[in-house]
Scaffold this motif. Sequence first.
Motif, short mmCIF file in Angstrom:
data_model
loop_
_atom_site.label_atom_id
_atom_site.label_comp_id
_atom_site.label_asym_id
_atom_site.label_seq_id
_atom_site.Cartn_x
_atom_site.Cartn_y
_atom_site.Cartn_z
N GLY A 14 2.77 2.58 -2.35
CA GLY A 14 2.25 2.14 -3.64
C GLY A 14 3.24 2.10 -4.79
O GLY A 14 2.85 1.84 -5.93
N GLU A 17 3.10 -1.29 -6.46
CA GLU A 17 1.94 -1.49 -7.35
C GLU A 17 2.16 -0.81 -8.69
O GLU A 17 1.76 -1.35 -9.73
CB GLU A 17 0.67 -0.98 -6.69
CG GLU A 17 -0.56 -1.25 -7.53
CD GLU A 17 -1.85 -0.82 -6.87
OE1 GLU A 17 -2.90 -1.21 -7.38
OE2 GLU A 17 -1.82 -0.09 -5.84
N PRO A 21 1.75 -4.13 -11.02
CA PRO A 21 0.37 -4.12 -10.55
C PRO A 21 -0.31 -5.49 -10.50
O PRO A 21 -1.30 -5.65 -9.79
CB PRO A 21 -0.34 -3.20 -11.56
CG PRO A 21 0.53 -3.21 -12.77
CD PRO A 21 1.93 -3.41 -12.27
N ASP A 22 0.23 -6.47 -11.21
CA ASP A 22 -0.35 -7.80 -11.15
C ASP A 22 0.18 -8.61 -9.97
O ASP A 22 -0.32 -9.69 -9.66
CB ASP A 22 -0.09 -8.56 -12.46
CG ASP A 22 1.38 -8.64 -12.80
OD1 ASP A 22 2.14 -7.72 -12.43
OD2 ASP A 22 1.78 -9.62 -13.44
N PHE A 24 1.31 -6.73 -6.82
CA PHE A 24 1.08 -5.96 -5.59
C PHE A 24 -0.17 -5.10 -5.70
O PHE A 24 -0.49 -4.59 -6.76
CB PHE A 24 2.26 -5.02 -5.33
CG PHE A 24 3.58 -5.71 -5.23
CD1 PHE A 24 3.98 -6.33 -4.06
CD2 PHE A 24 4.44 -5.75 -6.31
CE1 PHE A 24 5.21 -6.97 -3.97
CE2 PHE A 24 5.67 -6.38 -6.24
CZ PHE A 24 6.05 -7.00 -5.07
N GLU A 25 -0.84 -4.93 -4.56
CA GLU A 25 -1.96 -4.00 -4.46
C GLU A 25 -1.76 -3.18 -3.19
O GLU A 25 -1.76 -3.72 -2.08
CB GLU A 25 -3.29 -4.74 -4.40
CG GLU A 25 -4.48 -3.81 -4.35
CD GLU A 25 -5.80 -4.54 -4.37
OE1 GLU A 25 -6.80 -3.91 -4.02
OE2 GLU A 25 -5.83 -5.74 -4.71
N GLY A 27 -2.62 -0.79 -0.23
CA GLY A 27 -3.77 -0.38 0.56
C GLY A 27 -3.47 0.94 1.23
O GLY A 27 -2.49 1.62 0.90
N VAL A 31 0.70 -3.08 1.90
CA VAL A 31 0.52 -3.68 0.59
C VAL A 31 0.02 -5.11 0.74
O VAL A 31 0.34 -5.79 1.72
CB VAL A 31 1.84 -3.65 -0.22
CG1 VAL A 31 2.88 -4.55 0.39
CG2 VAL A 31 1.61 -4.01 -1.66
N THR A 32 -0.77 -5.54 -0.23
CA THR A 32 -1.17 -6.93 -0.32
C THR A 32 -0.41 -7.54 -1.48
O THR A 32 -0.35 -6.95 -2.57
CB THR A 32 -2.69 -7.04 -0.58
OG1 THR A 32 -3.38 -6.45 0.51
CG2 THR A 32 -3.12 -8.49 -0.74
N LEU A 34 -0.53 -9.94 -4.21
CA LEU A 34 -1.54 -10.70 -4.95
C LEU A 34 -1.00 -12.02 -5.45
O LEU A 34 -1.74 -12.99 -5.58
CB LEU A 34 -2.04 -9.87 -6.14
CG LEU A 34 -2.65 -8.51 -5.81
CD1 LEU A 34 -2.95 -7.75 -7.09
CD2 LEU A 34 -3.89 -8.67 -4.95
#
Length: 63
Positions: A14, A17, A21-22, A24-25, A27, A31-32, A34
């Motif tokens: 994380g 993120e 934060p805008d 990567f997210e 999990g 990571v997702t 975005l």
Amino acid sequence: MRVEVDRDLCQGHGMCEMEAPDVFEAGRDTVTILNPTPDESRRAQVEAAVRYCPTQALKIVED
């Protein structure tokens, strides 16, 4: 620029993120991304996310 993640290396810490934060997210295990093609105004944040990734799972690809 385009952001890529190596899912074999990513462990979902994380750090990315926290830096962007805008983009990567984080999990539980990975990571997702975005926004895989963030604009130049986000470059410093994305570069910090890549730099601070503990497993070096992220990279920036210049288009």
